[in-house]
Design a protein around this motif. Structure first.
Motif, PDB file in Angstrom:
ATOM      1  N   CYS A   1       0.824  -1.216   0.000  1.00  0.00           N
ATOM      2  CA  CYS A   1       0.000   0.000   0.000  1.00  0.00           C
ATOM      3  C   CYS A   1       0.856   1.262   0.000  1.00  0.00           C
ATOM      4  O   CYS A   1       0.487   2.267  -0.619  1.00  0.00           O
ATOM      5  CB  CYS A   1      -0.939   0.005   1.212  1.00  0.00           C
TER       6      CYS A   1
ATOM      7  N   VAL B   1       2.094   1.724  -3.550  1.00  0.00           N
ATOM      8  CA  VAL B   1       0.982   2.191  -4.378  1.00  0.00           C
ATOM      9  C   VAL B   1       0.722   3.673  -4.128  1.00  0.00           C
ATOM     10  O   VAL B   1       0.533   4.460  -5.071  1.00  0.00           O
ATOM     11  CB  VAL B   1      -0.293   1.361  -4.093  1.00  0.00           C
ATOM     12  N   ASP B   2       0.742   4.082  -2.857  1.00  0.00           N
ATOM     13  CA  ASP B   2       0.505   5.486  -2.516  1.00  0.00           C
ATOM     14  C   ASP B   2       1.614   6.387  -3.065  1.00  0.00           C
ATOM     15  O   ASP B   2       1.340   7.444  -3.655  1.00  0.00           O
ATOM     16  CB  ASP B   2       0.420   5.632  -0.991  1.00  0.00           C
TER      17      ASP B   2
ATOM     18  N   ARG C   1      -3.073   1.721  -9.210  1.00  0.00           N
ATOM     19  CA  ARG C   1      -2.644   0.613  -8.347  1.00  0.00           C
ATOM     20  C   ARG C   1      -2.329  -0.628  -9.178  1.00  0.00           C
ATOM     21  O   ARG C   1      -1.340  -1.329  -8.925  1.00  0.00           O
ATOM     22  CB  ARG C   1      -3.742   0.296  -7.321  1.00  0.00           C
TER      23      ARG C   1
ATOM     24  N   THR D   1       1.105  -0.345 -10.714  1.00  0.00           N
ATOM     25  CA  THR D   1       2.154  -0.426  -9.696  1.00  0.00           C
ATOM     26  C   THR D   1       2.385  -1.865  -9.264  1.00  0.00           C
ATOM     27  O   THR D   1       3.531  -2.338  -9.203  1.00  0.00           O
ATOM     28  CB  THR D   1       1.777   0.426  -8.464  1.00  0.00           C
TER      29      THR D   1
END
Length: 456
Positions: free
Chosen positions: A40, A43-44, A54, A57
């Motif tokens: 996460c 992704v961020d 997302r 990625t």
């Protein structure tokens, strides 16, 4: 500070800690764990840097690195074993082998196009080969760079993230790559350069137009076109240009909707410098057939297809790191091959055709770092295939075993005993014609073998 880091890195490497198989495996497993536990966060970070979806990625960054690490874990013991050279007349009584030893402390420089994989895939090879390493993420993708700087030392032993270079691995553009090669040459430091280039894509009159358009559109416009391996321009057979253009338009509508700016599947330019460079090339080249909209405040450039492009247009003179696809026409395959061969050797050549003879000729009559038929980019992602450039598109290669070899020195070892001095004495002074005749005769016995008869 740099002197201290260098000293610590050298001391750590010379202590032999990174050379042990158990240490290498632990570090590779830590890479996998880092990717799984912080998916996460990656992704961020990539979302903030590149507006990267997302899906892109996870698939093109995280899974790729994870597959490399798992492949290295599963094969490390085999890679580390000495490779014995086949015995022949010259080595019947001896043992000849190649021993892979780590180079030392290596430097890995990533690019903003794919900031995670261009740092961590080479890092996997460096760790597997037993090196200390420093990674340098591109500062253009500041959030991803900060995340890597924070996470990597907390998962990998600090020995792995130090300084000094026994090898430099760089992914990026030709100008920077050339400067790095020149700087490395001054200290005789070996380099691997994965450089961008004008990757041509030939579309034959005999091909599945619908599938061809989908695969080209995906490859060119994912990550908003910011890729060193995407098709840079299309050489389309004149008989199918109209069909291909219509199919590409349909693909873009299907992928991103009527307004790609609103699509959650479409990215943005990494910064204003790249935005302005791409916009200026777009405005000064050919005719916009699809797209063309730009919004500076959002660093947004719509997926754009250009027609009426000439070889002298700016878009054909520079690498394209943006969502712009020029389409040129050719009358036949020979014309396409001639056009490709007039340019610098690219990182990739792509060819779409249902005719195997066409594919074979494009593959054998052009020179490039890699080749893929009826698809794009995938050849650059496979752990079993070495990937790298040739000529102006770079030097060296990586992925899987090839990464291990890139960061290793394959040391030639000859293991001999002290027996049979009654034969080897012939080489010693004082030199006599009789001894020379015997050695000449012995060499003729091995001419049908692979080398000089080992009486030396």
């Amino acid at each position: 500070m740099c002197v201290d880091l260098l000293r610590r890195a050298r001391v750590a490497f010379q202590a032999g800690r990174t050379i042990k198989e158990v240490f290498r495996l632990a570090q590779l497993e830590a890479v996998v764990r880092m990717l799984e536990e912080h998916e996460c966060d990656f992704v961020d970070a990539l979302g903030r840097d590149l507006h990267k979806p997302r899906f892109e990625t996870v698939v093109s960054e995280l899974i790729l690195v994870k597959n490399e690490a798992l492949h290295a874990i599963n094969n490390l013991k085999k890679w580390m074993q000495p490779q014995h050279v086949e015995r022949n007349l010259s080595t019947t009584l001896d043992e000849c082998l190649l021993l892979s030893e780590p180079l030392g402390v290596v430097f890995i420089m990533g690019t903003w196009c794919s900031p995670v994989q261009t740092c961590l895939v080479p890092l996997v090879g460096a760790i597997a080969a037993g090196n200390c390493a420093i990674i340098s993420p591109c500062e253009c993708t500041a959030h991803t760079a900060e995340l890597l700087h924070r996470l990597v030392p907390s998962y990998l032993d600090n020995v792995i993230v130090e300084l000094k270079f026994d090898h430099v691995f760089f992914t990026g553009n030709r100008e920077e790559g050339s400067k790095i090669a020149q700087a490395a040459a001054r200290t005789l430091t070996p380099v691997t350069l994965i450089l961008g280039g004008k990757n041509p894509c030939y579309v034959d009159q005999h091909c599945d137009i619908s599938t061809t358009a989908q695969r080209i559109a995906w490859a060119r416009f994912h990550n908003a076109g910011q890729s060193v391996v995407a098709p840079d321009y299309i050489l389309c057979h004149v008989d199918v240009q109209a069909q291909l253009m219509q199919a590409l338009k349909c693909c873009l509508m299907q992928f991103y909707g009527a307004d790609p700016r609103e699509s959650r599947s479409y990215g943005r330019m990494v910064n204003l410098e790249i935005f302005n460079r791409t916009r200026d090339m777009l405005w000064r080249s050919g005719k916009v057939a699809v797209g063309g909209q730009v919004i500076e405040a959002d660093k947004y450039i719509a997926p754009t297809i250009l027609t009426g492009v000439s070889e002298s247009d700016p878009i054909m003179q520079q690498d394209i790191f943006g969502p712009v696809l020029p389409v040129l026409t050719v009358n036949n395959m020979e014309e396409a091959i001639a056009f490709i061969n007039k340019q610098e050797k690219p990182l990739c050549v792509y060819a779409y055709s249902s005719n195997s003879k066409v594919i074979s000729r494009l593959m054998s009559e052009t020179s490039s770092g890699s080749f893929c038929s009826n698809d794009s980019i995938l050849q650059s992602l496979m752990v079993a295939l070495p990937f790298g450039g040739v000529g102006s598109s770079g030097m060296g290669s990586y992925h899987g075993r090839h990464s291990f070899d890139t960061f290793s020195h394959r040391k030639s070892c000859l293991l001999r005993g002290t027996r049979f001095e009654c034969v080897t004495y012939l080489r010693y002074p004082p030199y006599e014609d009789r001894n020379l005749s015997l050695m000449t005769w012995a060499s003729t016995l091995s001419q049908k073998s692979q080398g000089w008869c080992q009486i030396l």
